[in-house]
Each structure stands twice: as structure tokens, then as C-alpha cells.
Motif scaffolding. Sequence first.
Motif, PDB file in Angstrom:
ATOM      1  N   THR A  19      -3.163   1.961  -3.845  1.00 12.52           N
ATOM      2  CA  THR A  19      -3.142   3.341  -3.350  1.00 12.52           C
ATOM      3  C   THR A  19      -4.254   3.586  -2.345  1.00 12.52           C
ATOM      4  O   THR A  19      -5.337   3.001  -2.439  1.00 12.52           O
ATOM      5  CB  THR A  19      -3.268   4.328  -4.519  1.00 12.52           C
ATOM      6  OG1 THR A  19      -4.515   4.101  -5.196  1.00 12.52           O
ATOM      7  CG2 THR A  19      -2.129   4.139  -5.515  1.00 12.52           C
TER       8      THR A  19
ATOM      9  N   GLU B 149      -1.777   7.740  -2.285  1.00  6.96           N
ATOM     10  CA  GLU B 149      -2.199   8.049  -3.657  1.00  6.96           C
ATOM     11  C   GLU B 149      -1.496   9.303  -4.179  1.00  6.96           C
ATOM     12  O   GLU B 149      -1.418  10.325  -3.510  1.00  6.96           O
ATOM     13  CB  GLU B 149      -3.719   8.258  -3.687  1.00  6.96           C
ATOM     14  CG  GLU B 149      -4.279   8.544  -5.082  1.00  6.96           C
ATOM     15  CD  GLU B 149      -5.774   8.766  -5.056  1.00  6.96           C
ATOM     16  OE1 GLU B 149      -6.377   8.863  -6.140  1.00  6.96           O
ATOM     17  OE2 GLU B 149      -6.356   8.833  -3.955  1.00  6.96           O
TER      18      GLU B 149
ATOM     19  N   GLY C 119       8.170   2.649  -7.805  1.00  7.48           N
ATOM     20  CA  GLY C 119       7.971   2.060  -9.128  1.00  7.48           C
ATOM     21  C   GLY C 119       9.260   2.034  -9.930  1.00  7.48           C
ATOM     22  O   GLY C 119       9.573   1.054 -10.603  1.00  7.48           O
TER      23      GLY C 119
ATOM     24  N   SER D 259       0.837  -1.191   0.000  1.00 14.09           N
ATOM     25  CA  SER D 259       0.000   0.000   0.000  1.00 14.09           C
ATOM     26  C   SER D 259       0.877   1.249   0.000  1.00 14.09           C
ATOM     27  O   SER D 259       1.921   1.295   0.637  1.00 14.09           O
ATOM     28  CB  SER D 259      -0.919   0.017   1.220  1.00 14.09           C
ATOM     29  OG  SER D 259      -0.169  -0.008   2.415  1.00 14.09           O
ATOM     30  N   VAL D 260       0.441   2.290  -0.758  1.00  8.16           N
ATOM     31  CA  VAL D 260       1.152   3.566  -0.835  1.00  8.16           C
ATOM     32  C   VAL D 260       0.134   4.704  -0.809  1.00  8.16           C
ATOM     33  O   VAL D 260      -1.063   4.500  -1.031  1.00  8.16           O
ATOM     34  CB  VAL D 260       1.991   3.680  -2.130  1.00  8.16           C
ATOM     35  CG1 VAL D 260       3.112   2.668  -2.142  1.00  8.16           C
ATOM     36  CG2 VAL D 260       1.126   3.502  -3.370  1.00  8.16           C
TER      37      VAL D 260
ATOM     38  N   GLN E  51       6.397   8.584  -3.045  1.00  5.97           N
ATOM     39  CA  GLN E  51       6.762   7.207  -2.725  1.00  5.97           C
ATOM     40  C   GLN E  51       6.314   6.249  -3.842  1.00  5.97           C
ATOM     41  O   GLN E  51       7.033   5.325  -4.216  1.00  5.97           O
ATOM     42  CB  GLN E  51       6.116   6.762  -1.407  1.00  5.97           C
ATOM     43  CG  GLN E  51       6.611   7.552  -0.204  1.00  5.97           C
ATOM     44  CD  GLN E  51       5.643   8.629   0.189  1.00  5.97           C
ATOM     45  OE1 GLN E  51       5.200   9.391  -0.662  1.00  5.97           O
ATOM     46  NE2 GLN E  51       5.301   8.703   1.470  1.00  5.97           N
ATOM     47  N   GLN E  52       5.097   6.472  -4.346  1.00 13.33           N
ATOM     48  CA  GLN E  52       4.571   5.609  -5.403  1.00 13.33           C
ATOM     49  C   GLN E  52       5.450   5.684  -6.647  1.00 13.33           C
ATOM     50  O   GLN E  52       5.803   4.663  -7.246  1.00 13.33           O
ATOM     51  CB  GLN E  52       3.138   6.050  -5.729  1.00 13.33           C
ATOM     52  CG  GLN E  52       2.449   5.208  -6.802  1.00 13.33           C
ATOM     53  CD  GLN E  52       1.020   5.667  -7.073  1.00 13.33           C
ATOM     54  OE1 GLN E  52       0.541   6.623  -6.477  1.00 13.33           O
ATOM     55  NE2 GLN E  52       0.341   4.995  -7.971  1.00 13.33           N
ATOM     56  N   GLU E  53       5.859   6.895  -7.022  1.00 13.16           N
ATOM     57  CA  GLU E  53       6.690   7.070  -8.216  1.00 13.16           C
ATOM     58  C   GLU E  53       8.096   6.507  -8.014  1.00 13.16           C
ATOM     59  O   GLU E  53       8.622   5.778  -8.853  1.00 13.16           O
ATOM     60  CB  GLU E  53       6.771   8.558  -8.544  1.00 13.16           C
ATOM     61  CG  GLU E  53       7.657   8.888  -9.739  1.00 13.16           C
ATOM     62  CD  GLU E  53       7.752  10.383  -9.982  1.00 13.16           C
ATOM     63  OE1 GLU E  53       8.623  10.799 -10.762  1.00 13.16           O
ATOM     64  OE2 GLU E  53       6.953  11.142  -9.396  1.00 13.16           O
TER      65      GLU E  53
ATOM     66  N   SER F 169       1.608   9.992  -4.522  1.00 14.82           N
ATOM     67  CA  SER F 169       2.737  10.440  -3.708  1.00 14.82           C
ATOM     68  C   SER F 169       4.043  10.180  -4.429  1.00 14.82           C
ATOM     69  O   SER F 169       4.120   9.397  -5.383  1.00 14.82           O
ATOM     70  CB  SER F 169       2.735   9.713  -2.352  1.00 14.82           C
ATOM     71  OG  SER F 169       2.942   8.334  -2.544  1.00 14.82           O
TER      72      SER F 169
ATOM     73  N   LEU G 290       1.037  -2.388  -6.382  1.00 18.14           N
ATOM     74  CA  LEU G 290       0.891  -1.215  -5.537  1.00 18.14           C
ATOM     75  C   LEU G 290      -0.587  -0.865  -5.405  1.00 18.14           C
ATOM     76  O   LEU G 290      -1.295  -0.710  -6.398  1.00 18.14           O
ATOM     77  CB  LEU G 290       1.666  -0.033  -6.123  1.00 18.14           C
ATOM     78  CG  LEU G 290       3.192  -0.212  -6.228  1.00 18.14           C
ATOM     79  CD1 LEU G 290       3.841   1.022  -6.824  1.00 18.14           C
ATOM     80  CD2 LEU G 290       3.782  -0.506  -4.862  1.00 18.14           C
TER      81      LEU G 290
END
Length: 589
Positions: free
Chosen positions: A178, A155, A164, A152-153, A159-161, A157, A176
Motif C-alpha cells: 500500500t 492505501e 483481494g 502496489s495499491v 481497489q485493494q479490497e 482503497s 499487495l
Amino acid sequence: MSRESRRFEKSISTLPDPGGPAWMILVALLLVFLSARMTWAGQKVRVGIYQNSPKVAQSESGRPEGIFVDLIEAIAKEEGWSLEYVPGTWAQGLDRLAAGEIDFMPDVALTQAREQKYAFHKEPVLSDWFQVYARHGSGIRSILDLNGKKVSVLERSIQQEAFGKTLLGFELKVKLVTYPDFNAAFAAVVRGDVDAVIANRFYGATHIGNSKLEDTAIIFSPSRLYFAAPRRLENDVMLGAIDKHLLRMKKDPTSLYYRSLQRWTSEKMELRVPMWLKGLGIAAAGILLLSFLWSVSLRHQVKIRTSQLDASNQEIAHLYGELQKHAVTLEKRVEERTSALTNMNRELLQAKQAAEAADLLKSAFLATMSHELRTPLNSIIGFTGIMLMGMVGSLNQEQEKQLMMVQNSACHLLELINDVLDISKIEAGQIDLAWEPFDMRVAIENSLKKVAPMAEKKGLALTSVIAPSVGQVIGDRRKVEQILINLLGNAVKFTERGEVRIESKVDDDWLVMQVIDTGIGISQKDMDTLFKPFRQVDTGISRQYEGTGLGLSICKRLVEAMGGRITVESDKGRGSIFTFTLPLKRTDK
């Protein structure tokens, strides 16, 4: 009259040559700057907030709080801004910032894409990094353990980029999921909807104690955090004001900036040793202990079988004498005894081979474990050193004390591992001596420098008396320094007052070294066990002084390997004199 107007009048009064062209241009620029400053004075400034404690959040009563909130409120008071907070999710805040519905969004990491879309000030508010958190007992220790997992990350953010991009280099399949805020992302892991969560270090350190999660060793993507604003020309003045106040506050250790960090981070962060690291240490210690006991048991069995063989040989000799008198009647009995002896020899050979194989296995095991144990220990020593140097943020007194305990314990364990490896190599006959010329005076000076800090800390005098005849010798310089450092270190450790002195002279073809102290001394009944491995003089000393009981045993083996001899003279309570001799020229012993 406002503060800006007074500053303006003071600047005008000090300008030379009024009426000149340069003066007129400067006045025009000052008027433009002052009008931009006064445009925002008293104006309402809208600030987006979302749940990401301790950086920015809303309390249970609905009041905005956190590090970014403390800073923007202090700057607004200085600049005369009227703040209006606009709550929402992280994604809503970014959309409102892009649409110009809010003037500031806190806690925004600077990227190339965001720099094209939003305006940022220059001085970062905080430095941050991202870490993966999972349930206790999940087995997630490295990024490879996330293959096939759901994570979970937050949305939209950073961190998500960033995560990845990290996955692209490992060719892992990670899904992932969100969530609008970190509270929901952490709760999903607790419920079992996902396997792990990615969060910034501030949120993770603050909330991990209230959840059923643990931090893993997966850390990535360091970043800097800012206030972001819509890309409008008038916002440059506000962003410049933020930079000005941030630079001023960071220069003052007692400013609101450091008080806010202390309030929101230092009091809540605890230094915890992960359970997996504790388990690894216990398992490694258990394996080492079992290996040692196994080796001792095999040696004992060999000793028993050897004793049995000696007894059989004596009996055979007796039977041979009787055979001269009773050759015919005792021939069969001799054959039976010979057969029994053959079987015993076979069993003894098998036991000997098993013991040699065990020694080889032990050496291979220790060589492997030395790397496996030294690598995490060096990481612990290195990272605690970084934290003690303040490279990741300021520490309070209790945190610094706890980190020093961790670092000292890690260094002590590393010394213990090195001692065990040395004694194992010596016992296995794998010690290699480098026979080469070296200056004995330099070796003595190097050894004294290594021990000097310990002596200074206890207020002891550390001196040397070196005869003029002492100079160049042939031998292994590193091994000689190791012997001197061990003996000097023991002398300092067991001496509370007085002095530790090293004396050196040449006697015929022998180098004579003496380490003399005024310490606690050694009783005569303890002399026999003094040079045995894992032995100390008594349990009282074991409790009062640290040590593995290997130092003197290693010294004795090294001195004998170089063809020398080591002795000790001591009286209880009156100090000790350790003397060892080495040949001046190479020996084949």
C-alpha cells in the motif's frame, strides 16, 4: 430577501383554502424544509481532497482541480455554500469524514461497508473500473502472470479490497503493497520496488504517457463514484442538492458536467494499440507466410522429381528395345538402371509422403490459428463497437475516427483469414457440400441484400432479371450464395458509375447465372491469371482497390466442385460479364 424566501411566499400565495388543517400541515413542512436549506446557505462546507488526477487533485500552485472540484464548486455557487478544501491523503480523508471533521469526501465508491459508515447521494458522478499497469516488457498479460509478484495499491482503497476478492478465485500468491497516493504507487513500479500497480482508469489513462509503464489486459471491478458525507440528518439536504444539480447537468450536453469531462479526460486520452498485440500480429503473419512458402517449395520438388521419373521411364523403354538386340551385354546395365529407378521411386514416395504430411500440418495449423486469430480480432471488433456506441463514455470526433479505422482494419483482417482458410480447405479436398433442395430466387435475393449497402454508397443501380423457370434446385445453398456475393462484390468494387445486374435462367438441365457490370473491365492479357489464387489483374488495380486475390479463385473451385463451369467475357473499360452454370440435380463430380 433570499431566493428561498421568495419561493416560499409564491407557494403560500397559490395555496387554496387558507386556515384549513391540510394547509397548516403543508406550511409546517415547508418551513422545516426551508429552514434546513437556509441553515446551509452561506455556511462553510469543508471538502477533503487528495492526489488522484484528473478526478481530484491539487495543482503545483496548490489550487484544487479536477472533475469533482469543478462540479462541487458549481453546485456551491448555486446553493450559496462557502467551500473550504482540506488536503491530505486518501486514508486521512476517510478518517476525517468518519470523525465529522469534513463535510464531503469526493471520489468515493459505494460499498456495503461504506454505506453503513457514510451517507451518499443517489445519482453517481462517474463510472469507473480498475486496471493493472506494469513496466514495458514485463510479460504481464493476464491475472495468472501476477502469481508471485508484488503489486502496489492505494492505501484503504476499494481497489485493494476488490483485487483481494478477485485473487481468492484464482488461488494466486500476490503481495499487495500500500501507498498513500497514486504518484507514489506508480513511482514504485518505475523504480522496480514492485512489479505492477492497480489504478482507476481515469488516473491510468492520464498519467501513463508520462511514465515508463504500459497498460495490461487485466481489467476488473466496475464501480460508481460519489461524494460521501458523515451520517447526519442535516446532510440529507446537501446530498439532495447534489443529486438535483447532477441530474440537471447530465440532461444538458452543453452543461459544466460534460465540459469538465471533455477538459480533464478527452484531450489527454489516446487510443494506443499495445505493443504485444502488434508483435502478435506480425508473428502470426510471418508464420502464415512461411507455411505458404514451405508448401510451394514442396510442391515444386514433387514436380521436379516427377519430371525426372518421366525421363527415366523413357530411357528404360529405349533400353528395353536395345535389350532385344543386346540381351547378354546389356543385362548388367539394365540391372543398374533398374536399381537407380527403384531408388528414385523410393525418394519420390518419400517426397510425396512429406508433401501430404505438410498439407495435413498446414490444415491443422490453419485450423488452430483461425481460432487464435479470430478470438482477439472478435474482441477488438466487439470492444471498439462498444466504445463507438458510447457505452463507456462520450468520444470526440478524432477518437471516433481512429476507432472506426481500428474496427475496419480488424474486419478486413478477419475477411482475409476466412479467405485463406477457404482456399486451404478447397486445395486439401476437405470441402463438404450439402446437397439439399432450396429456392434459387431466395438465394439471389439474399445475395443482393448483402451487397446493396456497397452499391448504394457508390450510387450504383443494383438490379436482377430472373426468368420464370428459375425456382427450386438441388445443391449447397450457402456455397451458391458465397459465389454470388463474391461476384457481385467484385462487380460493385470495380464499377464507379452505371449499374450491376444479375441475370438467371434455365437451359435444359443447367442453371445459368450471369453477373454483369459497367466497370473498368479486364484486358485479354490478364484473363489467364484471373482465377489463380493471390493474383490480381495488375499492380495498378492492386494499389487502387483492396482485396486478397482469392475471391475469384474460391468461386471457380466451388463451381467446379458442384459440377459446374465459370467463364468471363470482358473488354478493357467496357465492363465484364461473369457466367457460371450449375446442374439442376445432384452430380457425383
